[in-house]
Design a protein around this motif. Structure first.
Motif, mmCIF file in Angstrom:
data_model
loop_
_atom_site.group_PDB
_atom_site.id
_atom_site.type_symbol
_atom_site.label_atom_id
_atom_site.label_comp_id
_atom_site.label_asym_id
_atom_site.label_seq_id
_atom_site.Cartn_x
_atom_site.Cartn_y
_atom_site.Cartn_z
ATOM 1 N N GLY A 189 0.820 -1.207 0.000
ATOM 2 C CA GLY A 189 0.000 0.000 0.000
ATOM 3 C C GLY A 189 0.855 1.259 0.000
ATOM 4 N N PHE A 190 1.908 1.251 0.818
ATOM 5 C CA PHE A 190 2.825 2.391 0.848
ATOM 6 C C PHE A 190 3.542 2.537 -0.491
ATOM 7 C CE2 PHE A 190 7.020 4.250 1.746
ATOM 8 C CZ PHE A 190 6.625 5.452 2.308
ATOM 9 N N TRP A 191 3.930 1.408 -1.098
ATOM 10 C CA TRP A 191 4.602 1.459 -2.401
ATOM 11 C C TRP A 191 3.680 2.092 -3.439
ATOM 12 C CZ3 TRP A 191 3.509 -0.416 -7.261
ATOM 13 C CH2 TRP A 191 4.567 -0.403 -8.184
ATOM 14 N N PHE A 192 2.411 1.698 -3.448
ATOM 15 C CA PHE A 192 1.481 2.238 -4.444
ATOM 16 C C PHE A 192 1.255 3.726 -4.224
ATOM 17 C CE2 PHE A 192 -2.891 3.406 -5.597
ATOM 18 C CZ PHE A 192 -2.823 3.196 -6.962
ATOM 19 N N VAL A 193 1.062 4.131 -2.978
ATOM 20 C CA VAL A 193 0.850 5.554 -2.687
ATOM 21 C C VAL A 193 2.058 6.369 -3.132
ATOM 22 C CG1 VAL A 193 0.595 7.252 -0.834
ATOM 23 C CG2 VAL A 193 -0.781 5.165 -0.812
ATOM 24 N N LEU A 194 3.241 5.841 -2.899
ATOM 25 C CA LEU A 194 4.458 6.545 -3.301
ATOM 26 C C LEU A 194 4.525 6.697 -4.814
ATOM 27 C CD1 LEU A 194 6.897 7.712 -1.759
ATOM 28 C CD2 LEU A 194 8.121 5.595 -2.297
ATOM 29 N N GLN A 195 4.181 5.616 -5.543
ATOM 30 C CA GLN A 195 4.194 5.696 -7.009
ATOM 31 C C GLN A 195 3.179 6.708 -7.513
ATOM 32 O OE1 GLN A 195 6.699 3.823 -8.525
ATOM 33 N NE2 GLN A 195 7.056 3.471 -6.343
ATOM 34 N N TYR A 196 2.010 6.736 -6.877
ATOM 35 C CA TYR A 196 0.980 7.687 -7.307
ATOM 36 C C TYR A 196 1.421 9.130 -7.055
ATOM 37 C CZ TYR A 196 -3.360 10.241 -7.753
ATOM 38 O OH TYR A 196 -4.314 11.156 -8.132
#
Length: 279
Positions: free
Chosen positions: A213-220
């Motif tokens: 979840g943190f990885w996805f938020v960072l990519q976004y």
């Protein structure tokens, strides 16, 4: 940024397809990809290997403008050093290009190209940690089809957002992002051991929903331009599209995919962390 090292999630069988994908990516990089010292930060300025690598990526990588028009660009690098119209030295270009290219197939070939060892190893680490369980639940051939489909959707999704871009898309990250999305949906509470660089690489046990979840938020956020000056040379939009697509594909089959796995009770004596793998 949390760097995953390992997950506690039992398998029914060896992840042959995941290993094969990793092996092909490594072999393509070692045997076929021209390595540019400039890209690796060891040399500045134009050099023959820089031009050779640019031509190689233009031939085998995916370019949004080409994907949106389904036509090869009329100008491309030749792989040699030449003189620019202003008299400066740079990579020589040719019109028409010295190679023929199929834009659709370039999406497939671009998934196995990487610009540096850091780029390659980072992608392969995520694929190795999370791809094995997704393959285990989907089956080897379904997983391969799913992986390729995520790569195509990621590339075309990025191209749709930037249809006039002539930047070359390379790397397996769009396809791997789809695998991460599926993993998050199917195994949200699986235990993942990871390290955080700013905390001196001390390992932590964290739930998959937090790591991914943190990885996805960072990519976004990077895709939206928050936290980066110009988006760099990373196609964060492709990561976002691939992740969302992978999660949406897996979502309707969550119960079936979970039921396809091994019985956690068979693995209970082996580790005290097995309870954390239940969903």
């Amino acid at each position: 940024m949390v760097i995953p090292i390992h997950d506690i999630n039992p398998l029914r069988r060896r992840p042959v397809m995941t290993w094969l994908l990793i092996a092909v990516n490594v072999l393509v990089f070692v045997l076929f990809t021209p390595v540019s010292t400039a890209v690796m930060g060891l040399h500045r300025g134009t050099s023959p290997n820089v031009c050779e690598q640019r031509r190689f990526f233009e031939e085998w990588g995916a370019i949004p403008k080409e994907l949106m028009t389904d036509k090869q660009l009329p100008v491309a690098d030749t792989g040699r050093i030449g003189l620019n119209p202003d008299g400066t030295t740079g990579c020589e270009v040719s019109s028409p290009p010295t190679f023929d290219k199929n834009p659709i197939l370039s999406v497939l070939t671009s998934m196995f190209l990487h610009g540096s060892w850091v780029h390659l190893l980072g992608n392969m680490l995520f694929l190795g940690v999370f791809g094995n369980n997704v393959e285990d639940r989907m089956g080897r051939l379904r997983f391969l089809f799913f992986y390729v489909a995520c790569g195509f959707v990621a590339a075309y999704g990025f191209s749709f957002a930037q249809p006039d871009s002539r930047s070359t898309l390379i790397g397996a990250s769009g396809a791997i992002a789809g695998v991460l999305g599926a993993y998050l949906v199917v195994f949200p509470r699986a235990r993942v051991i990871g390290v955080v660089p700013i905390l001196f690489f001390i390992p932590f046990w964290l739930p998959a929903w937090l790591v991914l979840g943190f990885w996805f938020v960072l990519q976004y956020l990077y895709f939206a331009g928050i936290g980066v000056s110009s988006g760099g040379a990373v196609a964060y939009g492709a990561h976002v599209v691939g992740f969302v697509f992978g999660a949406l594909v897996a979502l309707p089959f969550v119960q079936r995919l979970r039921a396809a796995g091994p019985d956690p009770r068979r693995h209970a004596p082996r580790t005290r962390w097995v309870r954390g793998t239940r969903w």
